[in-house]
Design a protein around this motif. Sequence first.
Motif, PDB file in Angstrom:
ATOM      1  N   MET A   8       0.842  -1.193   0.000  1.00 59.58           N
ATOM      2  CA  MET A   8       0.000   0.000   0.000  1.00 59.58           C
ATOM      3  C   MET A   8       0.887   1.257   0.000  1.00 59.58           C
ATOM      4  O   MET A   8       1.685   1.457   0.913  1.00 59.58           O
ATOM      5  N   SER A   9       0.784   2.063  -1.041  1.00 62.75           N
ATOM      6  CA  SER A   9       1.651   3.227  -1.180  1.00 62.75           C
ATOM      7  C   SER A   9       1.035   4.474  -0.542  1.00 62.75           C
ATOM      8  O   SER A   9      -0.165   4.727  -0.658  1.00 62.75           O
ATOM      9  N   TYR A  10       1.906   5.234   0.120  1.00 59.31           N
ATOM     10  CA  TYR A  10       1.480   6.492   0.749  1.00 59.31           C
ATOM     11  C   TYR A  10       2.140   7.700   0.076  1.00 59.31           C
ATOM     12  O   TYR A  10       2.089   8.800   0.620  1.00 59.31           O
ATOM     13  N   VAL A  11       2.737   7.492  -1.088  1.00 59.71           N
ATOM     14  CA  VAL A  11       3.456   8.575  -1.757  1.00 59.71           C
ATOM     15  C   VAL A  11       2.514   9.736  -2.064  1.00 59.71           C
ATOM     16  O   VAL A  11       2.833  10.909  -1.776  1.00 59.71           O
ATOM     17  N   TYR A  12       1.345   9.433  -2.646  1.00 58.70           N
ATOM     18  CA  TYR A  12       0.412  10.513  -2.985  1.00 58.70           C
ATOM     19  C   TYR A  12      -0.106  11.202  -1.729  1.00 58.70           C
ATOM     20  O   TYR A  12      -0.159  12.439  -1.664  1.00 58.70           O
ATOM     21  N   ALA A  13      -0.475  10.409  -0.723  1.00 57.14           N
ATOM     22  CA  ALA A  13      -1.028  10.981   0.518  1.00 57.14           C
ATOM     23  C   ALA A  13      -0.011  11.896   1.198  1.00 57.14           C
ATOM     24  O   ALA A  13      -0.342  13.012   1.619  1.00 57.14           O
ATOM     25  N   VAL A  14       1.245  11.438   1.272  1.00 64.20           N
ATOM     26  CA  VAL A  14       2.287  12.248   1.916  1.00 64.20           C
ATOM     27  C   VAL A  14       2.529  13.529   1.120  1.00 64.20           C
ATOM     28  O   VAL A  14       2.662  14.623   1.690  1.00 64.20           O
ATOM     29  N   SER A  15       2.565  13.405  -0.202  1.00 64.34           N
ATOM     30  CA  SER A  15       2.783  14.579  -1.050  1.00 64.34           C
ATOM     31  C   SER A  15       1.666  15.606  -0.861  1.00 64.34           C
ATOM     32  O   SER A  15       1.922  16.817  -0.767  1.00 64.34           O
ATOM     33  N   ARG A  16       0.441  15.133  -0.793  1.00 65.39           N
ATOM     34  CA  ARG A  16      -0.687  16.051  -0.627  1.00 65.39           C
ATOM     35  C   ARG A  16      -0.649  16.732   0.748  1.00 65.39           C
ATOM     36  O   ARG A  16      -0.950  17.920   0.871  1.00 65.39           O
ATOM     37  N   LEU A  17      -0.276  15.985   1.767  1.00 63.77           N
ATOM     38  CA  LEU A  17      -0.190  16.563   3.110  1.00 63.77           C
ATOM     39  C   LEU A  17       0.898  17.625   3.188  1.00 63.77           C
ATOM     40  O   LEU A  17       0.755  18.620   3.905  1.00 63.77           O
ATOM     41  N   ARG A  18       1.989  17.438   2.450  1.00 59.19           N
ATOM     42  CA  ARG A  18       3.044  18.453   2.455  1.00 59.19           C
ATOM     43  C   ARG A  18       2.504  19.776   1.915  1.00 59.19           C
ATOM     44  O   ARG A  18       2.873  20.857   2.398  1.00 59.19           O
ATOM     45  N   GLY A  19       1.622  19.679   0.927  1.00 59.17           N
ATOM     46  CA  GLY A  19       0.998  20.890   0.408  1.00 59.17           C
ATOM     47  C   GLY A  19       0.071  21.529   1.429  1.00 59.17           C
ATOM     48  O   GLY A  19       0.048  22.754   1.593  1.00 59.17           O
ATOM     49  N   MET A  20      -0.685  20.693   2.157  1.00 55.56           N
ATOM     50  CA  MET A  20      -1.595  21.200   3.177  1.00 55.56           C
ATOM     51  C   MET A  20      -0.843  21.835   4.343  1.00 55.56           C
ATOM     52  O   MET A  20      -1.338  22.749   4.995  1.00 55.56           O
ATOM     53  N   GLU A  21       0.369  21.352   4.597  1.00 57.63           N
ATOM     54  CA  GLU A  21       1.176  21.904   5.697  1.00 57.63           C
ATOM     55  C   GLU A  21       1.493  23.383   5.502  1.00 57.63           C
ATOM     56  O   GLU A  21       1.746  24.106   6.465  1.00 57.63           O
ATOM     57  N   ASN A  22       1.471  23.832   4.247  1.00 53.12           N
ATOM     58  CA  ASN A  22       1.770  25.242   3.969  1.00 53.12           C
ATOM     59  C   ASN A  22       0.745  26.176   4.600  1.00 53.12           C
ATOM     60  O   ASN A  22       0.999  27.378   4.720  1.00 53.12           O
ATOM     61  N   HIS A  23      -0.415  25.617   4.977  1.00 52.63           N
ATOM     62  CA  HIS A  23      -1.467  26.436   5.595  1.00 52.63           C
ATOM     63  C   HIS A  23      -1.393  26.419   7.120  1.00 52.63           C
ATOM     64  O   HIS A  23      -2.216  27.067   7.773  1.00 52.63           O
ATOM     65  N   PHE A  24      -0.423  25.696   7.685  1.00 54.29           N
ATOM     66  CA  PHE A  24      -0.269  25.709   9.138  1.00 54.29           C
ATOM     67  C   PHE A  24       0.098  27.121   9.612  1.00 54.29           C
ATOM     68  O   PHE A  24       0.791  27.873   8.914  1.00 54.29           O
ATOM     69  N   LEU A  25      -0.370  27.463  10.797  1.00 52.06           N
ATOM     70  CA  LEU A  25      -0.041  28.770  11.385  1.00 52.06           C
ATOM     71  C   LEU A  25       1.340  28.694  12.033  1.00 52.06           C
ATOM     72  O   LEU A  25       1.634  27.745  12.752  1.00 52.06           O
ATOM     73  N   ASP A  26       2.171  29.703  11.781  1.00 49.03           N
ATOM     74  CA  ASP A  26       3.545  29.641  12.286  1.00 49.03           C
ATOM     75  C   ASP A  26       3.741  30.551  13.493  1.00 49.03           C
ATOM     76  O   ASP A  26       2.815  31.232  13.955  1.00 49.03           O
ATOM     77  N   ALA A  27       4.976  30.551  14.002  1.00 46.51           N
ATOM     78  CA  ALA A  27       5.279  31.294  15.225  1.00 46.51           C
ATOM     79  C   ALA A  27       5.032  32.790  15.061  1.00 46.51           C
ATOM     80  O   ALA A  27       4.582  33.456  16.000  1.00 46.51           O
ATOM     81  N   SER A  28       5.315  33.325  13.871  1.00 51.46           N
ATOM     82  CA  SER A  28       5.116  34.764  13.667  1.00 51.46           C
ATOM     83  C   SER A  28       3.630  35.123  13.733  1.00 51.46           C
ATOM     84  O   SER A  28       3.264  36.188  14.253  1.00 51.46           O
ATOM     85  N   PHE A  29       2.768  34.227  13.233  1.00 49.77           N
ATOM     86  CA  PHE A  29       1.328  34.488  13.325  1.00 49.77           C
ATOM     87  C   PHE A  29       0.872  34.500  14.786  1.00 49.77           C
ATOM     88  O   PHE A  29       0.124  35.385  15.209  1.00 49.77           O
ATOM     89  N   PHE A  30       1.349  33.522  15.561  1.00 50.63           N
ATOM     90  CA  PHE A  30       0.938  33.451  16.966  1.00 50.63           C
ATOM     91  C   PHE A  30       1.469  34.652  17.749  1.00 50.63           C
ATOM     92  O   PHE A  30       0.800  35.162  18.653  1.00 50.63           O
ATOM     93  N   ALA A  31       2.669  35.126  17.406  1.00 44.13           N
ATOM     94  CA  ALA A  31       3.199  36.318  18.076  1.00 44.13           C
ATOM     95  C   ALA A  31       2.292  37.511  17.821  1.00 44.13           C
ATOM     96  O   ALA A  31       1.997  38.298  18.740  1.00 44.13           O
ATOM     97  N   ARG A  32       1.840  37.640  16.576  1.00 46.36           N
ATOM     98  CA  ARG A  32       0.930  38.745  16.230  1.00 46.36           C
ATOM     99  C   ARG A  32      -0.420  38.583  16.917  1.00 46.36           C
ATOM    100  O   ARG A  32      -1.007  39.553  17.406  1.00 46.36           O
ATOM    101  N   LEU A  33      -0.879  37.352  16.995  1.00 47.43           N
ATOM    102  CA  LEU A  33      -2.176  37.076  17.611  1.00 47.43           C
ATOM    103  C   LEU A  33      -2.156  37.431  19.098  1.00 47.43           C
ATOM    104  O   LEU A  33      -3.080  38.073  19.618  1.00 47.43           O
TER     105      LEU A  33
END
Length: 333
Positions: A1-26
């Motif tokens: 069972m391959s997870y190559v596509y799933a992992v690749s798609r999640l890497r793209g979704m990770e770009n929407h994670f909130l980072d430390a600079s956002f939390f500092a502003r918040l």
Amino acid sequence: MSYVYAVSRLRGMENHFLDASFFARLIDSPTLEDALKSLSETSYSRWLGGADGAFDRAIDEEMIDVCKELSQFVPDQELITIFKMPHDFHNVKVLLKSLFRVRGGDLEGRRHELLSRLGSIPLEELITALESEEYAFLPWNLGDIIKRCWLLWEQAKNPQHVELLLDHHLFASMLKLAESLDVPAVVAWVRNKIDAENLRSLVRLQRMNYTAMDGEPFFHFGGNLRPDDVARLLNEPVETWGNLLSHTDIGSAFEAMGDRSDLRAALSDVSRALDEHLIRVLESSKYATDAPEYILLFLLNKEAEAQALRIALVSVANDLDREFTRRLLSHVR
């Protein structure tokens, strides 16, 4: 069972994670309205609206939506299920306690507003099963455990006994499911999660002056640390725990305590360190292209983001000490 596509798609979704600079502003937002304006510029904007206090719902809706999206492309749904299981068991606890109160004469005893929609068992089905006592469809042998919960309640009327039985069964069920997946990293994560919960219980029990003999029944089997070994720490000075656990990977969480013996002050630091440890257990998959455990790592990071958001927004809403909030969120990357 391959997870190559799933992992690749999640890497793209990770770009929407909130980072430390956002939390500092918040955290620096003067008002909750300003904080929510910042949040409206993120993926959470879809769920915002109505009263200022609705941010809790927005955070929940985002997490639910992420799980739904993952379910569309993750090859083995059990990887999502193992993440959701604690929410299912939380819901069983809430429903049982509600039924205990109602059958005890409190007609207003139902607390369905405390139910989590993040579980894998549809809420309406779970509510119907417990209220009708028809448990046949419930997974993980929950039906038999719920019957035992009723027996415990009828004998002692002690909700703590019921919760402990359910927690024991939760971790046993998670470990069984992890072992069936044949993904060593997921098994390692579950064993470390059991250890983390036992160490949190260790801190709580010490604050209540439990001895090793009294405390041992509260610790769960299945971790890397034996319950009796954890219980014995209750008979040792708190400041020695770090050294006594230094031979274990998870023992590093107690470095957050330093030489402090005031566990009330150190508890949040230790708890955060344990959460960080659980993420590190899976981080070897961070750069892998075909790792099933990366699904779980992604969900844990999204959950950590949700927890951090709640802390930051509650702090702003209640005008709490911003420096203290920054310390609580110092782990956000």
